[in-house]
Design a protein around this motif. Structure first.
Motif, short mmCIF file in Angstrom:
data_model
loop_
_atom_site.label_atom_id
_atom_site.label_comp_id
_atom_site.label_asym_id
_atom_site.label_seq_id
_atom_site.Cartn_x
_atom_site.Cartn_y
_atom_site.Cartn_z
N TYR A 193 0.84 -1.21 0.00
CA TYR A 193 0.00 0.00 0.00
C TYR A 193 0.87 1.25 0.00
N ILE A 194 1.89 1.27 0.84
CA ILE A 194 2.78 2.44 0.89
C ILE A 194 3.54 2.59 -0.41
N GLU A 195 4.09 1.50 -0.93
CA GLU A 195 4.86 1.56 -2.18
C GLU A 195 4.00 2.02 -3.34
N SER A 196 2.74 1.56 -3.37
CA SER A 196 1.83 1.98 -4.44
C SER A 196 1.57 3.47 -4.39
N ASN A 197 1.37 4.01 -3.18
CA ASN A 197 1.14 5.45 -3.05
C ASN A 197 2.39 6.26 -3.36
N LEU A 198 3.55 5.73 -3.03
CA LEU A 198 4.79 6.41 -3.41
C LEU A 198 4.93 6.46 -4.92
N ALA A 199 4.60 5.37 -5.59
CA ALA A 199 4.73 5.31 -7.05
C ALA A 199 3.74 6.25 -7.74
N GLN A 200 2.54 6.38 -7.17
CA GLN A 200 1.51 7.20 -7.80
C GLN A 200 1.69 8.69 -7.53
N ALA A 201 2.35 9.02 -6.42
CA ALA A 201 2.49 10.43 -6.04
C ALA A 201 3.43 11.14 -6.99
N ALA A 202 3.01 12.31 -7.42
CA ALA A 202 3.87 13.12 -8.29
C ALA A 202 5.08 13.61 -7.50
N GLN A 203 6.22 13.63 -8.16
CA GLN A 203 7.43 14.14 -7.51
C GLN A 203 7.30 15.66 -7.38
N ASP A 204 7.14 16.13 -6.15
CA ASP A 204 6.98 17.57 -5.98
C ASP A 204 8.32 18.27 -6.17
N LYS A 205 8.25 19.54 -6.54
CA LYS A 205 9.45 20.32 -6.83
C LYS A 205 9.95 21.11 -5.63
N MET A 206 9.27 20.92 -4.49
CA MET A 206 9.66 21.67 -3.30
C MET A 206 11.00 21.16 -2.77
N PRO A 207 11.95 22.08 -2.54
CA PRO A 207 13.23 21.63 -1.98
C PRO A 207 13.07 21.19 -0.54
N VAL A 208 13.86 20.21 -0.14
CA VAL A 208 13.84 19.76 1.24
C VAL A 208 14.46 20.85 2.10
N PRO A 209 13.77 21.28 3.18
CA PRO A 209 14.32 22.37 4.00
C PRO A 209 15.59 21.95 4.73
N THR A 210 16.60 22.81 4.68
CA THR A 210 17.86 22.56 5.36
C THR A 210 18.24 23.77 6.20
N SER A 211 19.19 23.55 7.09
CA SER A 211 19.72 24.65 7.89
C SER A 211 21.10 24.26 8.38
N LYS A 212 21.80 25.21 8.99
CA LYS A 212 23.13 24.93 9.53
C LYS A 212 23.14 25.13 11.04
N ILE A 213 23.97 24.33 11.69
CA ILE A 213 24.13 24.44 13.14
C ILE A 213 24.74 25.80 13.48
#
Length: 327
Positions: free
Chosen positions: A241-261
Motif C-alpha cells: 500500500y505504501i509503495e503503491s502510493n509512493l509510485a503514484q504520487a507526483a514528484q513535488d518540486k519543493m526543496p527539502v528544507p535545510t539549515s546549519k548548526i
C-alpha cells in the motif's frame, strides 16, 4: 392469470425483503464535499449482547471514489477490536469538513486464569477529515461528551478551555512518517521485539498515515524505509500500500528544507526529551535536513556524514536557524 399475479406479488415481497436486509447490513453518510462514509458488517446477536449494537467496518470514500478502510489494524473479532456504535449518528461539523465518530475499543477480559471472560469497552471519539479521509485525532473521556459549535468547526466541551479542546480534537495527533521511522530506529536498538507494525498501529495504520501525510520530498525516504521494514516483518499488504502510493504520487518540486548548526556543539537525542541524550553531537556549520519541526523546542534532523551515512536524531530547536515557515 391469478397464478401470474401471485408469483409477481411474491417476487415483490422477496425483493423488498432483500432490500430491507441490505439496508440493515450497511449505513452510508454523505458529506457536503462529496465524500462519504459507509458502515457495514453489523455485529451478530452474541456480540450485540456483549457490546451493544454497532458496525465492524467503516470505509471512507472521497469524491472520486477512492476508498480508505478506517482502523484496519483494529478490526473487530469476537474477542476484541473497534466497534462503530450506531446508537448515535456521526456528528458532522457546521462546514462539513469534520465528522466526530462514536466508537468503542472492545475487549473480552478474564480477571484470573480459568475465569469466564467478561466484556469491557472504552469509548473514543475519532475525528475524521471528510476531505482527505484522515483521522486527525482519537480522544477519549470527557472530550467525547462535547458537540460542534453551531456556527463554526469548533468542538465544545462545557468547562474546558476552547483552544485546548480544539487543539486536542482538530490538530493532527499522531507522528509524522519521519518521526515514526526515527522512533522505530531508536526503539529497535534497545529491543529486538519492537516492530514497525506496532509503531504503525499507534498511528492508526498505513492508510491513515498516507491520508494524513501524503508522500512528499520531505517524507519519501521515511515511507520507503517503513515499507522495506514491513516486508522484512512479513506485512506485505501494508508495504504494498505504501509503495503503491509512493509510485503514484507526483514528484513535488519543493526543496527539502535545510539549515546549519549555529551553536558550537549541538547534542543529538534519540527522543525529544533530555533523558534521551546520546553521545553524538554536531558542530557549528554542519548542515542538516529539517524533517520535523512540530515538537515545541525540538526538531528532527537528518545529517549525512563524510562517509555518506545518514543519521536521524532530535536536537534542540535553537541549535539551528529555522526558516520562518517552520518556526
Amino acid at each position: 392469470m391469478k397464478n401470474k399475479y401471485s408469483i409477481f406479488f411474491f417476487l415483490l415481497l422477496a425483493l423488498a425483503a432483500i432490500s430491507a436486509a441490505a439496508s440493515e447490513a450497511q449505513s452510508r453518510f454523505v458529506f457536503p464535499g462529496g465524500g462519504s462514509l459507509l458502515f457495514s458488517a453489523p455485529l451478530g446477536a452474541n456480540d450485540r449482547a456483549k457490546f451493544g449494537p454497532g458496525w465492524k467496518r467503516a470505509i471512507y470514500f472521497n469524491s472520486k471514489g477512492k476508498s480508505i478502510n478506517l482502523l484496519p489494524m483494529e478490526s473487530f473479532t469476537s474477542e476484541e477490536g473497534i466497534v462503530y456504535e450506531n446508537d448515535f449518528s456521526p456528528q458532522i461539523s457546521p462546514t462539513g469538513r469534520y465528522v466526530a465518530l462514536d466508537v468503542i475499543r472492545a475487549l473480552m477480559v478474564s480477571s484470573r486464569p480459568g475465569d469466564k471472560p467478561t466484556a469491557q469497552s472504552r469509548q473514543y471519539c475519532p475525528v475524521l477529515d471528510t476531505q482527505t479521509g484522515c483521522i486527525v485525532s482519537m480522544q477519549t473521556g470527557e472530550l467525547c461528551g462535547g458537540e460542534w459549535n453551531k456556527g463554526r468547526d469548533s468542538w465544545v466541551v462545557g468547562g474546558k478551555d476552547q483552544d485546548d479542546v480544539d487543539g486536542a480534537m482538530l490538530n493532527y495527533d499522531f507522528d509524522s512518517a519521519n518521526v515514526l521511522w526515527q522512533g522505530y530506529l531508536a526503539a529497535s536498538m534497545s529491543s529486538s521485539q519492537y516492530s514497525i507494525k506496532s509503531a504503525l498501529k499507534d498511528n492508526l495504520g498505513a492508510e491513515n498515515m498516507i491520508a494524513c501525510e501524503p508522500p512528499s520530498s520531505v517524507n519519501r525516504d521515511a515511507y520507503a524505509q517503513i515499507a522495506r521494514q514491513l516486508r522484512r516483518e512479513g506485512d506485505q499488504r501494508d508495504a504494498k500500500y505504501i509503495e503503491s502510493n509512493l509510485a503514484q504520487a507526483a514528484q513535488d518540486k519543493m526543496p527539502v528544507p535545510t539549515s546549519k548548526i549555529v551553536v558550537d556543539k549541538a547534542p543529538l537525542y534519540d527522543q525529544p526529551d533530555e533523558t534521551f541524550k546520546t553521545r553524538m553531537y554536531l558542530v557549528k556549520g554542519n548542515e542538516v535536513v529539517l524533517l520535523d519541526t512540530n515538537k515545541l523546542n525540538w526538531i528532527l534532523v537528518k545529517y549525512v556524514n563524510k562517509d555518506g551515512v545518514s543519521i536521524l536524531k532530535w536536537m534542540k530547536a535553537d541549535s539551528v536557524n529555522l526558516p520562518e515557515s517552520a518556526s
